[in-house]
Design an enzyme around this catalytic site. Structure first.
Site, short mmCIF file in Angstrom:
data_model
loop_
_atom_site.label_atom_id
_atom_site.label_comp_id
_atom_site.label_asym_id
_atom_site.label_seq_id
_atom_site.Cartn_x
_atom_site.Cartn_y
_atom_site.Cartn_z
N GLU A 67 -5.91 -5.44 10.03
CA GLU A 67 -4.90 -4.42 10.28
C GLU A 67 -5.21 -3.73 11.61
O GLU A 67 -6.02 -2.79 11.65
CB GLU A 67 -4.91 -3.37 9.17
N HIS A 101 -9.75 1.09 4.29
CA HIS A 101 -8.48 1.19 5.05
C HIS A 101 -8.72 2.07 6.28
O HIS A 101 -9.51 3.01 6.23
CB HIS A 101 -7.39 1.78 4.15
N GLU A 131 -7.17 4.41 7.52
CA GLU A 131 -6.98 5.85 7.31
C GLU A 131 -8.20 6.45 6.61
O GLU A 131 -8.53 7.62 6.83
CB GLU A 131 -5.68 6.08 6.51
N SER A 152 2.92 -2.61 10.28
CA SER A 152 4.36 -2.65 10.54
C SER A 152 5.00 -4.00 10.22
O SER A 152 5.94 -4.43 10.89
CB SER A 152 4.66 -2.24 12.00
N LYS A 208 0.06 4.26 -0.25
CA LYS A 208 -0.60 5.45 0.33
C LYS A 208 -0.37 6.66 -0.59
O LYS A 208 -0.36 6.50 -1.80
CB LYS A 208 -0.09 5.69 1.76
N GLY A 268 1.93 1.78 10.66
CA GLY A 268 2.86 2.90 10.57
C GLY A 268 3.53 3.26 11.89
O GLY A 268 4.15 4.32 12.02
N ASN A 283 0.87 -1.18 0.00
CA ASN A 283 0.00 0.00 0.00
C ASN A 283 0.90 1.23 0.00
O ASN A 283 1.52 1.55 1.01
CB ASN A 283 -0.90 -0.01 1.25
C1 PEP Z 1 -0.99 -0.08 5.73
O1 PEP Z 1 -0.89 1.05 5.28
O2 PEP Z 1 -1.95 -0.78 5.42
C2 PEP Z 1 0.07 -0.58 6.60
C3 PEP Z 1 -0.04 -1.79 7.10
O3 PEP Z 1 1.12 0.26 6.83
P1 PEP Z 1 2.51 -0.15 7.56
O4 PEP Z 1 2.99 -1.42 6.96
O5 PEP Z 1 3.42 1.01 7.26
O6 PEP Z 1 2.22 -0.28 9.02
#
Ligand code: PEP
Length: 252
Positions: free
Chosen positions: A168, A95, A97, A214, A11, A174, A9
């Site tokens: 998630e 997602h 976000e 992460s 972003k 993040g 992803n």
């Molecule tokens: C994400 O944006 O879905 C995500 C898991 O980000 P990260 O791997 O940076 O935690």
């Protein structure tokens, strides 16, 4: 046997000039063709060019969001037909976000998921609890409600089609603080059990459930070693060809 899916992803990152160097470096790092599915969720502006570069190499390109309505007065939004017009057949949906900053609710996520499936676009639906919810021992209540909304919104819950679920935990996205493989497996098993109850054992056995939060080259092997973890949704590490290639190699 479920084929693993490693999904990046990006972003709100990257511009068109960065694409060719990225895919060249990624393919070089990867060496042989991947045995798992590899996907990149790119910003709208990059979809067409990314698709041109990724398709010959066998990688999938997805959108990060899509609108449920077919057309109309929805300034700033992009429809499923518009994605398909530039050859895109997958999209992230809901997602955290999008839920946090753009007020997406379980109801809008369910609507988008249903519309995407009807159009033949693969929805990768993101669900997960916040830290406060986990600490209040509400993980299963929250994740269960998010999942139920999606499953109840589908026309035929016995046939999940190409649906992908991404677990998630919001506190892991993040932050550099991944869920442990045991924490992730516990929630993945809960999700699959819930899908068995609503959709039946066959549909649940076919459903791919990705872990996101992460994930990185150091923890991906252990995460992917869990029974109900069928791949990863990877943010930060997917921006770096070396790291993401290492993760894809780990998945094969
Ligand atoms: C994400 O944006 O879905 C995500 C898991 O980000 P990260 O791997 O940076 O935690």
């Amino acid at each position: 046997m479920r084929k693993k899916l490693l999904a990046g992803n990006w972003k709100m990152n990257k511009t068109s000039g960065e694409l060719a160097p990225f895919f060249d470096a990624f393919a070089k790092e990867l060496g042989a063709a991947p045995k798992c599915d590899v996907l990149f969720a790119a910003p709208f502006t990059l979809l067409q060019k990314a698709q041109e570069l990724a398709k010959p190499r066998g990688y999938l390109i997805a959108a990060q969001n899509v609108h449920a309505e077919a057309s109309g007065a929805f300034t700033g939004e992009v429809s499923l037909a518009m994605l398909q017009d530039v050859g895109i057949a997958a999209s992230l949906v809901g997602h955290s976000e999008r839920r946090q900053y753009f007020n997406e609710t379980d109801a809008t996520v369910a609507k988008k998921t249903k519309a995407a499936q009807a159009a033949g676009v693969m929805p990768i639906v993101c669900i997960g609890e916040t830290l406060a919810e986990r600490e209040a021992h509400r993980t299963e209540a929250v994740v269960g409600a998010q999942l139920d909304a999606v499953l109840e919104g589908l026309g035929n819950p016995k046939d999940l089609g190409n649906l992908v679920i991404a677990y998630e935990p919001v506190w892991a996205i993040g932050t550099g603080r991944s869920a442990t493989s045991a924490q992730a497996q516990e929630v993945h098993a809960f999700i699959r059990k819930r899908v068995v109850a609503v959709c039946g054992a066959d549909a649940a056995a076919k459903l791919r459930i990705l872990y996101g939060g992460s994930a990185n080259p150091a923890n991906i092997v252990e995460l992917l070693g869990q029974k109900d973890i069928d791949g990863g949704l990877v943010g930060g590490a997917s921006l770096k060809p070396t790291d993401f290639a290492a993760m894809v190699r780990a998945a094969t």
